[in-house]
Design a protein around this motif. Structure first.
Motif, PDB file in Angstrom:
ATOM      1  N   UNK A 586      -7.214  -0.781  -7.385  1.00 20.31           N
ATOM      2  CA  UNK A 586      -7.010  -0.482  -5.963  1.00 20.31           C
ATOM      3  C   UNK A 586      -6.906  -1.762  -5.150  1.00 20.31           C
ATOM      4  N   UNK A 587      -5.979  -1.768  -4.181  1.00 14.92           N
ATOM      5  CA  UNK A 587      -5.829  -2.873  -3.253  1.00 14.92           C
ATOM      6  C   UNK A 587      -5.703  -2.305  -1.856  1.00 14.92           C
ATOM      7  N   UNK A 588      -5.804  -3.196  -0.853  1.00 15.22           N
ATOM      8  CA  UNK A 588      -5.576  -2.802   0.530  1.00 15.22           C
ATOM      9  C   UNK A 588      -4.375  -3.548   1.072  1.00 15.22           C
ATOM     10  N   UNK A 589      -3.477  -2.821   1.766  1.00 15.10           N
ATOM     11  CA  UNK A 589      -2.335  -3.473   2.399  1.00 15.10           C
ATOM     12  C   UNK A 589      -2.765  -4.060   3.732  1.00 15.10           C
ATOM     13  N   UNK A 590      -1.866  -4.741   4.410  1.00 11.28           N
ATOM     14  CA  UNK A 590      -2.204  -5.385   5.673  1.00 11.28           C
ATOM     15  C   UNK A 590      -2.609  -4.386   6.750  1.00 11.28           C
ATOM     16  N   UNK A 591      -2.014  -3.200   6.704  1.00  8.22           N
ATOM     17  CA  UNK A 591      -2.360  -2.211   7.721  1.00  8.22           C
ATOM     18  C   UNK A 591      -3.526  -1.326   7.307  1.00  8.22           C
ATOM     19  N   UNK A 592      -4.212  -1.704   6.239  1.00  6.58           N
ATOM     20  CA  UNK A 592      -5.395  -0.971   5.812  1.00  6.58           C
ATOM     21  C   UNK A 592      -5.117   0.212   4.921  1.00  6.58           C
ATOM     22  N   UNK A 593      -3.862   0.525   4.661  1.00 12.20           N
ATOM     23  CA  UNK A 593      -3.539   1.664   3.808  1.00 12.20           C
ATOM     24  C   UNK A 593      -3.792   1.308   2.349  1.00 12.20           C
ATOM     25  N   UNK A 594      -4.520   2.149   1.596  1.00 11.90           N
ATOM     26  CA  UNK A 594      -4.835   1.796   0.206  1.00 11.90           C
ATOM     27  C   UNK A 594      -3.586   1.798  -0.676  1.00 11.90           C
ATOM     28  N   UNK A 595      -3.554   0.855  -1.628  1.00  7.42           N
ATOM     29  CA  UNK A 595      -2.471   0.776  -2.607  1.00  7.42           C
ATOM     30  C   UNK A 595      -3.081   0.822  -4.006  1.00  7.42           C
ATOM     31  N   UNK A 596      -2.442   1.564  -4.889  1.00  2.00           N
ATOM     32  CA  UNK A 596      -2.920   1.717  -6.261  1.00  2.00           C
ATOM     33  C   UNK A 596      -1.929   1.044  -7.205  1.00  2.00           C
ATOM     34  N   UNK A 597      -2.423   0.034  -7.928  1.00  2.00           N
ATOM     35  CA  UNK A 597      -1.591  -0.664  -8.917  1.00  2.00           C
ATOM     36  C   UNK A 597      -1.798  -0.005 -10.272  1.00  2.00           C
ATOM     37  N   UNK A 633       1.535   3.473  -2.622  1.00  2.00           N
ATOM     38  CA  UNK A 633       0.740   3.578  -1.400  1.00  2.00           C
ATOM     39  C   UNK A 633       0.102   4.962  -1.326  1.00  2.00           C
ATOM     40  N   UNK A 634      -1.198   4.982  -1.090  1.00  2.00           N
ATOM     41  CA  UNK A 634      -1.943   6.232  -1.018  1.00  2.00           C
ATOM     42  C   UNK A 634      -2.217   6.597   0.435  1.00  2.00           C
ATOM     43  N   UNK A 635      -2.373   7.874   0.713  1.00  2.00           N
ATOM     44  CA  UNK A 635      -2.633   8.286   2.104  1.00  2.00           C
ATOM     45  C   UNK A 635      -4.037   7.906   2.559  1.00  2.00           C
ATOM     46  N   UNK A 636      -4.189   7.716   3.873  1.00  2.00           N
ATOM     47  CA  UNK A 636      -5.499   7.494   4.484  1.00  2.00           C
ATOM     48  C   UNK A 636      -6.007   8.833   5.005  1.00  2.00           C
ATOM     49  N   UNK A 637      -7.203   9.246   4.549  1.00  3.45           N
ATOM     50  CA  UNK A 637      -7.729  10.556   4.956  1.00  3.45           C
ATOM     51  C   UNK A 637      -9.055  10.448   5.681  1.00  3.45           C
ATOM     52  N   UNK A 638      -9.557   9.239   5.931  1.00  4.89           N
ATOM     53  CA  UNK A 638     -10.783   9.063   6.696  1.00  4.89           C
ATOM     54  C   UNK A 638     -12.056   9.269   5.902  1.00  4.89           C
ATOM     55  N   UNK A 639     -11.946   9.482   4.598  1.00  4.32           N
ATOM     56  CA  UNK A 639     -13.136   9.616   3.751  1.00  4.32           C
ATOM     57  C   UNK A 639     -12.764   9.243   2.318  1.00  4.32           C
ATOM     58  N   UNK A 640     -13.803   9.079   1.486  1.00  2.91           N
ATOM     59  CA  UNK A 640     -13.541   8.765   0.085  1.00  2.91           C
ATOM     60  C   UNK A 640     -12.962   9.978  -0.642  1.00  2.91           C
ATOM     61  N   UNK A 641     -12.074   9.690  -1.585  1.00  2.00           N
ATOM     62  CA  UNK A 641     -11.549  10.777  -2.398  1.00  2.00           C
ATOM     63  C   UNK A 641     -11.130  10.222  -3.757  1.00  2.00           C
TER      64      UNK A 641
END
Length: 665
Positions: A586-597, A633-641
């Motif tokens: 898992x990584x974070x992009x500049x806008x905070x959206x999670x990215x999965x490698x 790029x994974x969606x941001x949902x405001x909680x862990x998933x």
């Protein structure tokens, strides 16, 4: 004849109809009907023809898309002269069809250098000149761009000199931040930003002890900045180093033999001649000069009231012109896409020598006459030794072919740092587009619908891809009969909900199938089933996004190769499918959206095909592996998933899965 129109404070909220009415009154014409969106109303000159100047032609398209072309020459006295200056905005047909002529000619018409001692005053243009032997050769140190050869023939004493030297420098330069727009305070909306670019045309001349760079900078926005840079050396000798400290500045070490000497202060008074041609064939007959003055409203002191005056006759500006006064040259017969008359505003924030009739007015206007070449000491035999004051006094015709005489002064009070080699001192003014276009010349498609009260709305005016579509296959290895499913990819948020159209391509060309009527029809829709014709070829899907009032956009997926039968390992080959390794990071992009490698690799090399990303039993994304790798790029949902990644396998590898926990974002 003078026409005046009062304009309320710029703080007031004004409609476009009011602005259009002012334009019509000041131009002496009444607006009628809506303007052609392309700005090509019947009164416009249309696209300008290429300047006819042979090897003197300069044409340059800047990296931001706007372009300039003109004739650039060296005159024996005036030095650098630009003629038939034309502009083409990056926005192209949205604003103006092709090239637009804006300036007929532009050059330095006099450089007056009087010393504060009262013992010397020089007119460098008419007395010495910036061409002929005064022109300096461009070198890699003075010009890091392209150079134009200048052919010269002149007398040096009694000797005829004939030479060809690289005398003009042409280069593209940076101008800093061109524009910037952040949609929301929290920086969660889109950000629009671009660095500006400009074309710079310049020359170097030596006049006495000073060396001058004549430089014209033409930006991607259509602005023209005219500058004169003074370098070289201070004039030497006791004549230019008086003992009176009131007339200069002490230079050199205290206590030395010349410690009672002071470098004499002096003026560099540059007067430029600008012959306007705003969207005209030759600049004559259709242009007007407007003067705008602003003053405090006596009834409401917090408000400034602006009034425009159509200057119908040649004039010199008042010596005590208010800093809020400005001028523009307007072509009422040429309207931009909003129906407003095109014009150029003269912006001059330089100082002026207040002690000379020639230099006191900030600007003067006359009609274009061939004999009126120089601001003073005119060398043309048609009106010899005349000055701008004479030209203004002699003019009786209405001011319809305006020439601006722009005064830009610089009072040079020498300092220790000015000793040889002297740093460059600049004096300049600008010609700035005012309603030349309906929007700025490099407006991106994302902001193309921002006009009038729409400014500041959130969302893109164009469909802009933020991530290409992807293709999922219903089996491990794509083959004839396999079902392909495409997603839309990701797109910037627009002001209207987008709709999507799918077009399937084989090796980059549309795929045609036979419809129910027996006629060929393009393969469209979210799904496509492979046929024998696809084997051995690369399949892609093109997604076009559109909506009412939004400029459509397209994006194409990465190719999916359908292997030929020879590329598939038959069971008799003895090959055994094995378990690959599936690694997630898992990584974070500049806008905070999670990215999965995701990496799929094993003893048979990198994995091929697609991977599926699932959450709560539902596929939320598919991605095509390239070299066994992909970042999703994974969606941001405001909680862990949690997500589950599934690699269906291929001819070499078995199916494998892995899970990852996505932190709150």
């Amino acid at each position: 004849m003078v026409e005046r129109l009062r304009r309320p404070s710029r703080l007031a909220a004004l409609g476009c109809s009011a602005l259009l009415a002012w334009s019509g009154v000041l131009a002496g014409t009444a607006p009628s009907g809506a303007a052609d969106p392309a700005g090509s109303s019947p009164g416009n000159a249309g696209a300008a023809e290429e300047p006819d100047c042979g090897t003197a032609l300069v044409t340059r398209t800047l990296s931001t898309g706007s372009a300039w072309r003109m004739c650039a020459r060296i005159h024996p006295f005036k030095g650098l002269v630009l003629e038939d200056v034309q502009f083409r905005p990056a926005t192209g047909e949205r604003e103006h069809p092709g090239w637009m002529r804006v300036i007929g000619s532009l050059y330095l018409a006099q450089l007056n250098v009087p010393y504060d001692t009262g013992q010397a005053a020089f007119d460098d243009i008419t007395d010495v000149g910036f061409g002929d032997g005064q022109l300096l050769t461009q070198t890699p140190e003075t010009c890091d761009g392209d150079t134009l050869d200048v052919e010269q023939s002149f007398l040096r004493g009694l000797q005829l000199v004939e030479r060809t030297i690289p005398g003009i420098c042409v280069r593209e330069t940076e101008t800093g931040l061109g524009w910037h727009s952040q949609e929301t305070w929290a920086e969660t909306g889109d950000r629009y930003v671009q660095q500006g670019r400009a074309l710079e045309v310049s020359s170097l001349s030596k006049a006495g002890w000073y060396e001058y760079q004549q430089r014209v900078t033409l930006t991607d926005q259509g602005t023209i900045t005219v500058g004169l840079g003074a370098a070289g050396d201070l004039a030497p000798g006791e004549f230019f180093f008086p003992t009176d400290p009131d007339l200069g500045w002490a230079l050199g070490k205290e206590g030395a033999a010349n410690d009672d000497r002071h470098a004499a202060s002096h003026w560099h008074n540059a007067i430029y001649r600008v012959d306007f041609a705003v969207d005209t064939d030759d600049g004559s007959g259709t242009q007007r000069v407007e003067q705008w003055d602003y003053e405090r409203d006596p009834e409401r002191p917090a408000r400034l009231r602006g009034s425009g005056t159509l200057r119908a006759q040649a004039f010199r500006a008042e010596d005590d012109t208010a800093p809020t006064t400005w001028w523009r040259v307007v072509n009422p017969a040429s309207l931009n896409g909003d129906g407003h008359a095109r014009s150029y505003e003269i912006v001059n924030e330089g100082s002026r020598d207040p002690y000379r009739t020639l230099t006191r007015p900030e600007i003067s206007f006359t009609n274009d006459h061939p004999c009126q070449e120089y601001a003073s000491g005119n060398l043309n035999a048609g009106c010899p030794n005349q000055s701008v004051s004479d030209y203004v006094a002699a003019e009786t015709a209405p001011l319809t072919d305006p020439v601006a005489w722009v005064s830009v002064g610089y009072h040079h009070i020498p300092r220790d740092e000015d000793q040889s080699p002297m740093p460059v001192h600049w004096q300049s003014f600008s010609l700035v587009p005012r309603d030349l276009l309906a929007q700025q010349a490099v407006t991106p498609a994302e902001r193309s619908c921002d006009n009038g009260l729409t400014t500041g709305a959130i969302g893109s005016c164009a469909a802009i891809s933020a991530g290409p579509p992807t293709i999922a296959v219903d089996r491990a290895t794509p083959a004839s009969g396999a079902l392909l499913t495409a997603d839309t990819g990701t797109w910037r948020v627009t002001r209207t909900t987008l709709s999507y159209q799918f077009l399937w391509l084989r090796d980059g060309a549309p795929i045609f199938t036979t419809g129910e009527d027996g006629l060929p029809t393009a393969a469209t829709g979210e799904t496509y089933r492979l046929t024998d014709a696809d084997v051995g070829h690369r399949i892609t899907v093109q997604v076009t996004a559109s909506a009412a009032g939004v400029i459509p956009g397209s994006a194409t997926s990465a190719p999916l190769t359908v292997p030929a039968p020879s590329a598939v390992l038959p069971p008799s080959s003895g090959a055994v499918r094995i378990q690959p390794k599936l690694k997630l990071k898992l990584k974070k992009s500049r806008n905070g959206r999670p990215r999965l490698r995701i990496v799929v690799r094993g003893d048979h090399g990198p994995g091929e095909g697609v991977v599926l990303i699932r959450r709560q039993g539902r596929t939320i994304a598919t991605a095509v592996l390239r070299g066994g790798r992909v970042v999703v790029r994974l969606p941001r949902v405001g909680k862990r998933y949690r997500v589950k990644v599934v690699y269906p396998g291929d001819q070499r590898y078995l199916k494998v899965t892995a899970k990852a926990r996505v932190p709150r974002s």
